[in-house]
Design an enzyme around this catalytic site. Structure first.
Site, PDB file in Angstrom:
ATOM      1  N   GLY A  93     -24.876   4.509  -5.974  1.00  0.00           N
ATOM      2  CA  GLY A  93     -26.152   3.942  -5.534  1.00  0.00           C
ATOM      3  C   GLY A  93     -26.779   4.707  -4.377  1.00  0.00           C
ATOM      4  O   GLY A  93     -26.179   5.625  -3.812  1.00  0.00           O
ATOM      5  N   HIS A  94     -27.987   4.277  -3.992  1.00  0.00           N
ATOM      6  CA  HIS A  94     -28.714   5.003  -2.941  1.00  0.00           C
ATOM      7  C   HIS A  94     -28.041   4.832  -1.579  1.00  0.00           C
ATOM      8  O   HIS A  94     -27.483   3.803  -1.267  1.00  0.00           O
ATOM      9  CB  HIS A  94     -30.191   4.601  -2.874  1.00  0.00           C
ATOM     10  CG  HIS A  94     -30.469   3.149  -2.792  1.00  0.00           C
ATOM     11  ND1 HIS A  94     -31.750   2.647  -2.800  1.00  0.00           N
ATOM     12  CD2 HIS A  94     -29.666   2.070  -2.724  1.00  0.00           C
ATOM     13  CE1 HIS A  94     -31.708   1.346  -2.721  1.00  0.00           C
ATOM     14  NE2 HIS A  94     -30.471   0.974  -2.682  1.00  0.00           N
ATOM     15  N   ASN A  95     -28.124   5.908  -0.785  1.00  0.00           N
ATOM     16  CA  ASN A  95     -27.595   5.922   0.578  1.00  0.00           C
ATOM     17  C   ASN A  95     -26.076   5.789   0.669  1.00  0.00           C
ATOM     18  O   ASN A  95     -25.533   5.506   1.735  1.00  0.00           O
ATOM     19  CB  ASN A  95     -28.272   4.852   1.449  1.00  0.00           C
ATOM     20  CG  ASN A  95     -29.706   5.204   1.770  1.00  0.00           C
ATOM     21  OD1 ASN A  95     -30.614   4.880   1.010  1.00  0.00           O
ATOM     22  ND2 ASN A  95     -29.911   5.904   2.864  1.00  0.00           N
TER      23      ASN A  95
END
Lengths: 356, 356, 356
Positions: free
Chosen positions: A239-241
């Site tokens: 996922g993001h980050n």
């Protein structure tokens, strides 16, 4: 690959027993090998296979003496297993190297591709992107704008690297991997959702391997970071980050939700899930299909289960789980027994009263 | 992106404290920001970060007064968080817009592409298909025959839309998504299987987002339908003849088997599995890794576990699960105690008899 | 598709009741059908739908007599369900057949493509590869070097077949499938990992179907083998050196780790995980989301759960699982009761002593 026993012995500093001109053209396990195969015997447990293996050449450990006649030509080396690895790497390195920049590729005018890189037919290199030396960009690899692909990195077919992402040196991105698609971020707006622009990117450091059809989302702001030496198997979702520490390896179909920070040198089994915003310490081992719902703070911890527990605790509970019906029955029996006891005591009470 | 504090304040109707010519070119979290970054401080809990953030400009809430000197230029706005979202959307909208129809695309003679659409190199538009206004069809997007892609929809690289499928307006299909592959339908024929032709299609209504490498199968007959506003994360599997209600969101790696009907405004965690032919009501929430084996009829229900239970029940059972070994031990202890009690009573019985 | 009731009856040796010129152009379920649809009524349970279906033509079983007026034209056939399948196959076979070799494809000079094969725009056929008769190679299908694609096999867009892999006859590879990417093999080298070259290949026998975005890894040496008639759904992971027996079917998102050997005619639900090096017997059924951690030796076994148990045992344990809180309470109650009993007995003891 086409090698004689003599050549193999030369490469591995081994000694040939049998015909040094015996030729092999493939590797095979000793129990599955057929003519033309090179096999190995490292573990004495498998010795019986050597007496009727179909392999043409077998690597054996120094000092191995067959107790019966062997048809295969033997090459005696110090350590058969590591000699095999050496030989496999040698053969891999000798494979005809893809070269040249196909006239059927699309390379933007502002892109820079090092001369000795390979760029296949139908590959796409976007504006202001850089392909460094010794890269191999296969057909249908889609390199967006403002992307850098580091030295010696291999990008297999149908990989997408979105705009502004960075890929380090000596990485390998397998077919269908997607680096930098939007993170999954939406803000509720009444009953509907409005998209939160994902303005960040993905950074893969050096020596990262990304499996086929694995997806790594770009950060909402800043970067999703996969550190040096991380190995991701196929069909994984990052996922993001997210940040994954050096030399961590993950088996197939694992999913890591947004903003998770994972330490160095962890090992994840397949189909693991990790909830958003968690921290996982260094050297953590997580069993297949586990579901991590809270921080794992202890370095070297072993986790299992969904929701996950410390592995020992999980295994103990899991053993009892299968005995639940029996346990339930025992509990009911106890109820009966106690009822019986209570009745007995009540029956006695009047006697005792009479006894007084 | 390249903005001055003055321009930012202008866009957001804010007030600059500090040098109005300070420039930023990226967004960053306040604790990770470096020179050139725009950051924000919305939650007072994070105030301490503002005193040594590397950010060049920080959005702050109206009325914020620093209690120590701050190096960054501040832009005071009514609500720092929503101002950030506004600004991110503004920057996103200003990104150089991909335009034009590449001469390296393949567009079938009978296809119709609106003039202001973008069609990248190596994109493919099949026979009788329509690409409406403002669409962006990236390189390697494969649009089959008789397909319609609605106004403003973005189709990223390596997406496949099979023949006869419809995609609404303002949708976003991320790299590697597959819309309309055959559903998984086979009829046993002795020990083997014969394929049941999948003659239907897939319909995505407006405002649907489909994650990278997500797969949505065509219906055996009729349509697999994804309604307005549905958001699907990466690597999700949607079986044939499924219907997903408006504004439902699903996290990555979830799998929905054939003919399932899901209501509006549901939220599914990652790696959820739903068995075939089930019904799920509106506003249902399903925890990550849950396995749904029966209809979920109650609107607003919360489900967890595999097989899933109502979330409260699952959490209670799950807490006990980890204590199973201890519980098992207690049960064994009780057995002992009861045995002891029974023996004691039997020992007493003769006494009592003697007492009579 | 455009058929009259008369033509349908002709194809299926049926009898028309109603207007033989009624036209249909699509299939639909009887409860969802609208004008122009062909539907069927096989199960008497659904008879009520026939009296107000929107379908123009309905296939009915021989001997069916409506008890009320029916608007649709009926075609009476021996068996409505199998007649439908016959008709769907007929329509599928009549679809305009993609033909020809696109000048926009890349075909290596040393590749051989049978003349009647279809090779779409932007398809890629590598060196020394063979495409046999009646194959359909869609746009963006990437066939590596030294690959053979057997007669009549369909390779959909964005499929990657790596070098040296073999695909049998009458196979179907759906969009985004990856055949032959490197297996996940690394040897620890201090704190880091060195890659073990994956020198083997993948062999798909005849009649294999591979779902969209499914990945099948090449063997470290020898072959990963998918035997005749195997059907793999979407987003499945098959590790290196796996062997899957004939006519085994697996639902979406299942993962099979390296070196697993699976028997014939097994059925796996979705999201199943199987640990490395295990053996699974023939005719085994594995429930969705199960985690197999040990060999399944019994032919015909049914397994469920993670870690998996024999299905009956799992279901029994699973029923108790949800009652754990109640069971825990009962256990605590028993403790109380026993405490009470013990106290009572102790209270009595002195009495009895006094009684003596």
């Amino acid at each position: 690959m086409e090698l004689t026993a003599r050549q193999i012995a030369g490469l591995l500093r081994g000694v040939v027993h049998g015909d040094p001109e015996t030729r092999v053209n493939t590797f095979a396990k000793i129990e599955e090998a057929s003519t033309g195969s090179l096999s190995f015997l490292a573990n004495p447990k498998y010795e019986h296979y050597i007496y009727n293996t179909g392999a043409s050449v077998v690597l054996v450990n120094a000092g191995f003496v067959p107790c019966r006649p062997v048809q295969a030509t033997l090459v005696e080396v110090e350590n058969a297993y590591s000699a095999l690895a050496t030989l496999m790497n040698h053969v891999e390195a000798c494979r005809p190297c893809r070269q040249g920049i196909s006239p059927m590729a699309f390379i933007a005018e502002t892109a820079y591709v090092e001369k000795n890189a390979y760029v296949g037919a139908f590959a796409y290199i976007g504006e202001h992107s850089t392909i460094e030396a010794d890269c191999k960009i296969y057909p249908y690899a889609c390199i967006g704008d403002h992307v850098r692909i580091g030295e010696g990195t291999i990008v297999y077919p149908h990989v997408t690297v979105y705009d502004n992402c960075f890929v380090g040196a000596s990485c390998m991105l397998h077919a269908g991997a997607v680096v930098g698609a939007d993170g999954f971020g939406f803000a509720p707006e009444g009953d509907q959702y409005s998209k939160i622009p994902q303005t960040g990117n993905v950074v893969l450091e050096d020596n990262v391997e990304v499996g086929a059809n694995t997806t790594i989302d770009r950060a909402v702001m800043g970067s999703t970071v996969i550190r040096r030496g991380v190995k991701l198997d196929n069909l994984i979702q990052i996922g993001h980050n997210v940040e994954i520490g050096e030399d961590t390896v993950m088996a197939a179909q694992t999913g890591v939700a947004g903003s998770v920070k994972i330490g160095r040198h962890c090992m994840f089994g397949g189909q693991v899930g990790i909830s958003g915003h968690l921290r996982v310490a260094d050297n953590v081992r997580i069993g297949a299909q586990s579901g991590i719902l809270g921080d794992v703070r202890e370095s070297g911890a072993a986790m299992m289960g969904s929701p996950s527990l410390c592995a020992k605790q999980y295994l103990r509970a899991s053993v009892i789980f299968r005995r639940l019906p029996e346990m339930h029955q025992r509990l009911e029996n106890l109820y009966q027994e106690i009822e019986t006891l209570k009745q007995k005591m009540e029956e006695k009470d009047p006697c005792e009263n009479r006894g007084h």
